[in-house]
Design an enzyme around this catalytic site. Structure first.
Site, PDB file in Angstrom:
ATOM      1  N   ARG A 103     -65.411 -64.555  46.457  1.00  0.00           N
ATOM      2  CA  ARG A 103     -64.324 -65.019  47.329  1.00  0.00           C
ATOM      3  C   ARG A 103     -63.056 -64.280  46.933  1.00  0.00           C
ATOM      4  O   ARG A 103     -62.835 -64.036  45.738  1.00  0.00           O
ATOM      5  CB  ARG A 103     -64.100 -66.524  47.147  1.00  0.00           C
ATOM      6  CG  ARG A 103     -64.981 -67.354  48.061  1.00  0.00           C
ATOM      7  CD  ARG A 103     -64.681 -68.821  47.883  1.00  0.00           C
ATOM      8  NE  ARG A 103     -64.784 -69.186  46.472  1.00  0.00           N
ATOM      9  CZ  ARG A 103     -63.937 -69.999  45.833  1.00  0.00           C
ATOM     10  NH1 ARG A 103     -62.921 -70.530  46.459  1.00  0.00           N
ATOM     11  NH2 ARG A 103     -64.100 -70.280  44.556  1.00  0.00           N
ATOM     12  N   LYS A 115     -78.387 -73.606  36.862  1.00  0.00           N
ATOM     13  CA  LYS A 115     -79.242 -74.753  36.500  1.00  0.00           C
ATOM     14  C   LYS A 115     -79.105 -75.906  37.471  1.00  0.00           C
ATOM     15  O   LYS A 115     -80.075 -76.600  37.766  1.00  0.00           O
ATOM     16  CB  LYS A 115     -78.948 -75.219  35.073  1.00  0.00           C
ATOM     17  CG  LYS A 115     -77.482 -75.458  34.754  1.00  0.00           C
ATOM     18  CD  LYS A 115     -76.861 -74.269  34.095  1.00  0.00           C
ATOM     19  CE  LYS A 115     -75.349 -74.312  34.118  1.00  0.00           C
ATOM     20  NZ  LYS A 115     -74.731 -73.674  32.998  1.00  0.00           N
ATOM     21  N   GLY A 130     -79.263 -70.165  28.061  1.00  0.00           N
ATOM     22  CA  GLY A 130     -78.571 -68.870  28.075  1.00  0.00           C
ATOM     23  C   GLY A 130     -79.471 -67.722  27.674  1.00  0.00           C
ATOM     24  O   GLY A 130     -80.446 -67.415  28.356  1.00  0.00           O
ATOM     25  N   GLY A 177     -65.478 -68.648  27.240  1.00  0.00           N
ATOM     26  CA  GLY A 177     -66.344 -68.508  28.417  1.00  0.00           C
ATOM     27  C   GLY A 177     -67.637 -69.287  28.308  1.00  0.00           C
ATOM     28  O   GLY A 177     -68.615 -68.960  28.965  1.00  0.00           O
ATOM     29  N   GLU A 214     -68.407 -74.975  31.558  1.00  0.00           N
ATOM     30  CA  GLU A 214     -68.547 -74.984  33.004  1.00  0.00           C
ATOM     31  C   GLU A 214     -67.155 -75.002  33.644  1.00  0.00           C
ATOM     32  O   GLU A 214     -66.166 -75.369  32.998  1.00  0.00           O
ATOM     33  CB  GLU A 214     -69.304 -76.243  33.444  1.00  0.00           C
ATOM     34  CG  GLU A 214     -70.732 -76.311  32.967  1.00  0.00           C
ATOM     35  CD  GLU A 214     -71.564 -75.135  33.455  1.00  0.00           C
ATOM     36  OE1 GLU A 214     -71.747 -74.998  34.675  1.00  0.00           O
ATOM     37  OE2 GLU A 214     -72.008 -74.333  32.622  1.00  0.00           O
ATOM     38  N   LYS A 250     -80.769 -78.945  32.697  1.00  0.00           N
ATOM     39  CA  LYS A 250     -81.644 -78.008  31.974  1.00  0.00           C
ATOM     40  C   LYS A 250     -82.892 -78.738  31.465  1.00  0.00           C
ATOM     41  O   LYS A 250     -84.003 -78.184  31.513  1.00  0.00           O
ATOM     42  CB  LYS A 250     -80.881 -77.379  30.810  1.00  0.00           C
ATOM     43  CG  LYS A 250     -79.734 -76.470  31.270  1.00  0.00           C
ATOM     44  CD  LYS A 250     -78.792 -76.152  30.122  1.00  0.00           C
ATOM     45  CE  LYS A 250     -77.724 -75.147  30.506  1.00  0.00           C
ATOM     46  NZ  LYS A 250     -76.652 -75.044  29.513  1.00  0.00           N
ATOM     47  N   GLY A 261     -72.280 -68.160  27.160  1.00  0.00           N
ATOM     48  CA  GLY A 261     -71.425 -66.989  27.016  1.00  0.00           C
ATOM     49  C   GLY A 261     -71.929 -65.856  27.893  1.00  0.00           C
ATOM     50  O   GLY A 261     -73.121 -65.797  28.227  1.00  0.00           O
TER      51      GLY A 261
HETATM   52  N1  HSE Z   1     -71.661 -74.463  30.036  1.00  0.00           N
HETATM   53  C1  HSE Z   1     -72.958 -74.053  29.650  1.00  0.00           C
HETATM   54  C2  HSE Z   1     -73.142 -74.322  28.177  1.00  0.00           C
HETATM   55  C3  HSE Z   1     -73.146 -72.603  29.967  1.00  0.00           C
HETATM   56  O1  HSE Z   1     -72.129 -74.552  27.490  1.00  0.00           O
HETATM   57  O2  HSE Z   1     -74.261 -74.328  27.682  1.00  0.00           O
HETATM   58  C4  HSE Z   1     -74.544 -72.093  29.761  1.00  0.00           C
HETATM   59  O3  HSE Z   1     -75.440 -72.745  30.622  1.00  0.00           O
END
Ligand code: HSE
Length: 436
Positions: free
Chosen positions: A57, A117, A146, A199, A202, A217, A314
């Protein structure tokens, strides 16, 4: 038990084995993971993968000079869907519009790779079935843990076993927070800010701390490992926001630390599953998880325990999982096997285990003795009582170590003690997860 035919592997590769052309990729979402994937694809390591589109966007604010001029930047999703891209790489997150994009791409004969997820927990079986019907691929190895390849580790990796238990840390943000509180004494809010800056979190960080991310998850893992149909909303999730510095001190006395634990176990036809802050032994794989690490310990009937561990959140680690899926699609390799049809069973979080309870007794004489009596009368056996006055607490807390018993029994006894005015504030109960 209801059987659903929805979670089978797509047997038909979308790209023929002989495909010589690079696989053309349309990347949707140029955030932390999208940028990290583009960085890997810009290198010369994977000539079989060609980044053709970057969609976002208001794309102009996202443009960067280091991406090859051959890549088209766009904020027009119709242009992407109408293009000759072979794979839609969905990294935008959230359920909509990701669901509509994935569905339309599959209907157009494009394969889909995603790290989403929420999308897979909500619509995975249906999208997999669509992919199978269309002769396309849907891959989501980056959606759980991840950079740790747990989904393909569980199936096909462990599909020769019969999995009995899954127990792990599936949220890097919460692990970062709890490890920072434990090791550096920072506040939960300060640690969350650091996790966001790195990073890991969420877009809506309450998804991390309230356990919603980890339960999505866990639902995906339960389907993959147990072949059971479970929706994330059926899994109890407890926030880590109630954990205080004093809890780490008490936990330490019990040889434990605190982690956000996601666990599932099939017992007498019921799926026990929950995501909650819990005490884990400092010597266990979960207790050893640092920073943004994720860990999954599987227990199989035949093979016993298997431990998966690594960076669970990350940009770069997640991008590695995404690129692995892209390579599998480009090379027409099956990456994961989802096994037989899914079966629905009742779901509960009534685990039997030892418990930790932190209470603030009411200010009246004999409150502690009355509390002990009330708990014992409720069938809750006390193993020990810990007391560490904290100068920062308005009122001193006590911690109780409870003998192994059902979660519901402890919660009921605590509710009754609270209702009887024996507690100055709602108690905190955490499971003490048995060590492997
Ligand atoms: N926010 C998620 C975490 C990112 O901290 O695990 C990875 O899925």
């Amino acid at each position: 038990m209801n059987a659903s035919p929805a979670f089978e592997i797509s047997k038909q590769p979308a790209r023929p084995l002989a495909a010589q052309q690079p696989c053309r990729i349309a990347l949707l979402g140029f955030g932390t993971v999208g940028r990290a994937v583009a960085t890997i694809l810009q290198g010369s390591s994977f000539p079989q993968l060609r980044l053709e589109f970057i969609y976002n966007r208001r794309v102009d604010r996202k443009r960067v000079a280091w991406v090859s001029p051959q890549v088209h930047w766009t904020d027009d999703i119709e242009q992407v869907l109408a293009s000759d891209a072979d794979v839609l790489l969905e990294l935008a997150g959230g359920i909509e519009p990701a669901y509509s994009w994935a569905k339309r791409a599959l209907l157009l004969g494009k394969s889909v790779v995603t790290a989403n997820k929420k999308l897979i927990a909500a619509h995975g079986p249906e999208l997999l079935e669509l992919a199978r019907r269309q002769g396309c691929r849907l891959e989501f190895g980056a959606a759980v843990a991840g950079g740790v390849p747990v989904l393909c580790g569980v199936s096909p990796g462990l599909s020769g076993d019969r999995l009995l238990q899954l127990c792990g840390i599936l949220n890097g943000t919460c692990n970062y927070i709890l490890h920072a509180m434990e090791s550096r004494g920072v506040t939960l809010q300060a640690a969350l800010k650091e996790a966001q800056q790195r990073g890991y979190a969420e877009a809506e960080p309450s998804d991390d701390v309230d356990g919603l991310d980890a339960r999505a998850k866990l639902a995906i893992l339960v389907r993959t490992g147990f072949h059971l149909q479970v929706d994330p909303e059926q899994i109890a999730a407890q926030s880590v926001l109630d954990v205080r510095p004093a809890d780490f001190r008490y936990a330490r006395e019990l040889g434990c630390t605190i982690r956000q634990v996601a666990r599932a176990e099939l017992k007498s036809g019921t799926l026990l599953a929950e995501v909650a802050a819990a005490l884990v032994s400092v010597n266990s794989p979960l207790g050893a998880a640092r920073n943004n690490q994720n860990v999954l310990v599987t227990t199989g009937k035949y093979g016993g325990e298997t431990v998966f561990a690594g960076a669970g959140a990350g940009g770069a680690p997640t991008a590695v999982a995404v690129v692995s899926d892209l390579l599998a699609v480009a090379e027409s390799r099956p990456v994961a096997s989802r096994g037989p049809a899914l079966v629905a069973v009742p779901v509960s979080n009534d685990f039997r285990c030892r418990h930790y309870v932190r209470v603030v007794p009411a200010e009246k004489t004999d409150a502690i003795a009355s509390l002990r009596r009330a708990l014992t009368a409720g069938g809750v056996g006390l193993r020990g009582l810990l007391h560490h006055p904290d100068p920062h607490d308005r009122r001193p807390s006590l911690a109780l170590a409870v003998e192994e018993c059902s979660t519901q029994l402890v919660e009921k006894a605590l509710r009754q003690a609270h209702d009887a005015g024996l507690l100055a504030e709602p108690p905190l109960r955490m499971s003490i997860v048995p060590s492997s």
